[in-house]
Motif scaffolding. Sequence first.
Motif, PDB file in Angstrom:
ATOM      1  N   MET A  40      32.413 -93.616 -57.954  1.00  0.00           N
ATOM      2  CA  MET A  40      31.863 -94.527 -56.944  1.00  0.00           C
ATOM      3  C   MET A  40      31.297 -95.786 -57.601  1.00  0.00           C
ATOM      4  SD  MET A  40      31.818 -94.558 -53.687  1.00  0.00           S
ATOM      5  CE  MET A  40      31.794 -96.302 -53.314  1.00  0.00           C
ATOM      6  N   GLY A  41      30.515 -95.606 -58.660  1.00  0.00           N
ATOM      7  CA  GLY A  41      29.930 -96.764 -59.339  1.00  0.00           C
ATOM      8  C   GLY A  41      30.989 -97.660 -59.964  1.00  0.00           C
ATOM      9  N   TYR A  42      32.022 -97.049 -60.550  1.00  0.00           N
ATOM     10  CA  TYR A  42      33.091 -97.838 -61.170  1.00  0.00           C
ATOM     11  C   TYR A  42      33.864 -98.613 -60.106  1.00  0.00           C
ATOM     12  CZ  TYR A  42      32.520 -96.095 -65.956  1.00  0.00           C
ATOM     13  OH  TYR A  42      32.033 -95.843 -67.216  1.00  0.00           O
ATOM     14  N   ALA A  43      34.077 -97.975 -58.935  1.00  0.00           N
ATOM     15  CA  ALA A  43      34.782 -98.656 -57.840  1.00  0.00           C
ATOM     16  C   ALA A  43      33.946 -99.825 -57.319  1.00  0.00           C
ATOM     17  CB  ALA A  43      35.081 -97.664 -56.714  1.00  0.00           C
ATOM     18  N   ILE A  44      32.630 -99.661 -57.290  1.00  0.00           N
ATOM     19  CA  ILE A  44      31.753-100.755 -56.856  1.00  0.00           C
ATOM     20  C   ILE A  44      31.807-101.908 -57.868  1.00  0.00           C
ATOM     21  CG2 ILE A  44      29.297-101.386 -56.630  1.00  0.00           C
ATOM     22  CD1 ILE A  44      29.008 -98.731 -55.065  1.00  0.00           C
ATOM     23  N   HIS A 186      37.292 -89.185 -52.402  1.00  0.00           N
ATOM     24  CA  HIS A 186      36.904 -89.679 -51.084  1.00  0.00           C
ATOM     25  C   HIS A 186      35.396 -89.605 -50.896  1.00  0.00           C
ATOM     26  CE1 HIS A 186      41.150 -89.440 -50.438  1.00  0.00           C
ATOM     27  NE2 HIS A 186      41.000 -90.142 -49.330  1.00  0.00           N
ATOM     28  N   ASN A 187      34.925 -90.379 -49.948  1.00  0.00           N
ATOM     29  CA  ASN A 187      33.499 -90.406 -49.681  1.00  0.00           C
ATOM     30  C   ASN A 187      33.271 -90.794 -48.222  1.00  0.00           C
ATOM     31  OD1 ASN A 187      30.823 -90.199 -50.258  1.00  0.00           O
ATOM     32  ND2 ASN A 187      30.757 -91.857 -51.737  1.00  0.00           N
ATOM     33  N   ALA A 188      32.184 -90.333 -47.653  1.00  0.00           N
ATOM     34  CA  ALA A 188      31.731 -90.784 -46.343  1.00  0.00           C
ATOM     35  C   ALA A 188      30.246 -91.054 -46.500  1.00  0.00           C
ATOM     36  CB  ALA A 188      31.966 -89.722 -45.283  1.00  0.00           C
ATOM     37  N   LYS A 205      37.217 -93.823 -52.292  1.00  0.00           N
ATOM     38  CA  LYS A 205      36.054 -94.476 -52.894  1.00  0.00           C
ATOM     39  C   LYS A 205      36.331 -95.957 -53.159  1.00  0.00           C
ATOM     40  CE  LYS A 205      33.663 -90.424 -54.641  1.00  0.00           C
ATOM     41  NZ  LYS A 205      33.228 -89.575 -55.765  1.00  0.00           N
ATOM     42  N   ASP A 206      37.603 -96.314 -53.438  1.00  0.00           N
ATOM     43  CA  ASP A 206      37.947 -97.727 -53.648  1.00  0.00           C
ATOM     44  C   ASP A 206      37.767 -98.523 -52.359  1.00  0.00           C
ATOM     45  OD1 ASP A 206      38.501 -97.380 -56.317  1.00  0.00           O
ATOM     46  OD2 ASP A 206      40.641 -97.009 -55.988  1.00  0.00           O
ATOM     47  N   THR A 207      38.254 -97.961 -51.249  1.00  0.00           N
ATOM     48  CA  THR A 207      38.110 -98.640 -49.954  1.00  0.00           C
ATOM     49  C   THR A 207      36.635 -98.732 -49.581  1.00  0.00           C
ATOM     50  OG1 THR A 207      40.241 -97.767 -49.269  1.00  0.00           O
ATOM     51  CG2 THR A 207      38.816 -98.612 -47.527  1.00  0.00           C
TER      52      THR A 207
END
Length: 225
Positions: A40-44, A186-188, A205-207
Amino acid sequence: CAELFESGILAGLHLVVTAGPTREAIDPVRYISNHSSGKMGYAIAAAARDAGARVTLISGPVTIQAPERVNLEKVESARDMLEAALEHISSCQIFVAAAAVADYRPLNVANQKIKKSGDSMDLTMIKNPDVVATVAQHEQRPFTVGFAAETQAVEDYARGKLENKNLDMIVANDVSRDDIGFNSDHNAATVLWSDGQQSFDSMSKDTMARQLIELIAHRYQQYTK
Ligand code: CTP
Ligand code: CA
């Protein structure tokens, strides 16, 4: 490419993001940590870079590759992470804390490998500093965004963290769901701020990172008005 940078919603801004787990040493060969993948942090970090920001990624030990064109600072422990964060506090406008920081560390770190003896062993732990709360409570505080990993009463606990840590926004994750969160792609989430909130259904997580960056940029603009 230069044009993209100038026109991005975060053009001209420095964003710092923490990611991954921390490692808290027990002795020279052992540590306490958690299963955070850092995704998640890397995608951000990548989404903020694509939005035109200068990005510093303060990362605990992970196996994934760092995005290109971000400034990667590798750290091990929570105290290392705090030190790295404080180095950038006066030069960044936005701070995003996606790291899964260990809440406690062993009180004593043995200089030598601890030898096996007896049928049980006790380990005394002491609380780590809170990286995001220290940043958000600093007199030169940037616009500060935290994450909250919860298994119950997700929004109530997250709103408590928003207030107690003096954050501008918090991204609340329900980690009791096994289809999303920690090691998943994935994440919500529900994002909360002082007078509003927005929910994101399950997505990659990228989206999610791109949508979070859009929302963060929007809230940041309100904050600086
Ligand atoms: N965090 C931090 N430093 C710590 C602990 C947490 O910067 N020592 C940050 C995380 O990166 C996240 C936010 O605080 O952005 C919330 O983390 P979380 O573990 O959900 O909350 P805690 O305050 O540690 O509370 P608890 O684990 O008891 O729910
Ligand atoms: Ca915690």
